[in-house]
Structures are given as C-alpha cells and as structure tokens.
Design a protein around this motif. Structure first.
Motif, short mmCIF file in Angstrom:
data_model
loop_
_atom_site.label_atom_id
_atom_site.label_comp_id
_atom_site.label_asym_id
_atom_site.label_seq_id
_atom_site.Cartn_x
_atom_site.Cartn_y
_atom_site.Cartn_z
N MET A 7 50.80 10.28 8.39
CA MET A 7 49.63 10.87 7.75
C MET A 7 49.30 12.17 8.46
N ILE A 10 43.44 15.96 8.26
CA ILE A 10 42.82 17.00 7.45
C ILE A 10 41.41 17.36 7.95
N GLU A 11 40.80 16.47 8.73
CA GLU A 11 39.52 16.74 9.40
C GLU A 11 39.52 15.93 10.68
N GLN A 18 39.96 12.20 9.53
CA GLN A 18 40.27 11.93 8.12
C GLN A 18 41.72 12.35 7.94
N CYS A 19 42.55 11.42 7.49
CA CYS A 19 43.97 11.69 7.34
C CYS A 19 44.41 11.41 5.91
N GLU A 20 45.50 12.06 5.52
CA GLU A 20 46.04 11.91 4.18
C GLU A 20 47.55 11.74 4.26
N ARG A 25 43.90 8.58 1.36
CA ARG A 25 43.06 9.17 2.40
C ARG A 25 42.44 8.04 3.20
N ARG A 26 42.41 8.22 4.53
CA ARG A 26 41.91 7.13 5.37
C ARG A 26 41.28 7.70 6.63
N GLN A 27 40.23 7.04 7.09
CA GLN A 27 39.63 7.36 8.38
C GLN A 27 40.50 6.69 9.45
#
Length: 98
Positions: A7, A10-11, A18-20, A25-27
C-alpha cells in the motif's frame, strides 16, 4: 493465513497513515516502520505496516497477488505474473546430516 498487501501512503500523521492499495483505502499503524513520507510503499498486514518497500518490491508483490487471483479464476498460464521467479528460480539448499 495472512497476506501482506503493498500500500502507498497518501496521508501521514505520526505513526498513523492513510494508505491505498489494490483499490482499498485503509488507516494503517506505522509503529513498526516509524513515520514515513507520503508516497512511500509499505507492506501492510492486518492494518499494520510491517516493512517499507521499494517501488520495485511493491510491483513484484502486486504481480504475484494478480497471479494468485488469476489462478483462482482458472487461468492456466501464470508465467507473466511470476517472470522474476522464472528468470531466476530459487536455489535448492542441500542439507547434509551426520
């Protein structure tokens, strides 16, 4: 059995990101890999980043996961998904006893 999913962050806020990856999308908890910059690839198992990956490593794992999905769908020729293994197969280790 658990699978690690590559992953991309992204933040990021400290040890939480926060990943993708693979359309999800998942914390993700970054406690094992420390805070990472946005854009970094991590291997995620059960919402925990276990390892920082290079883009090449992430791509190889993505292709292998695509190969597993293809095999489960009945595809027979999986060589395109595992070309890195075909080009350089694992070596057998000989263990001698005594």
């Amino acid at each position: 059995m658990c699978l690690g999913i590559p992953m991309r962050i992204i933040e990021c806020a400290g040890w939480s990101a926060q990943c993708e990856g693979r359309g999800v999308r998942r914390q993700v908890n970054l406690a094992l890999v420390d805070e990472q910059p946005v854009g970094t690839w991590v291997l995620v198992v059960q919402s925990m980043a276990r390892e920082v990956l290079s883009a090449d490593e992430a791509d190889k794992i993505q292709r292998a996961l695509d190969g597993v999905e293809a095999a489960l769908s009945g595809e027979r020729d999986l060589s395109a998904y595992f070309d890195d293994l075909i080009a350089s197969p694992p070596r057998r280790r000989v263990v001698r006893s005594g």
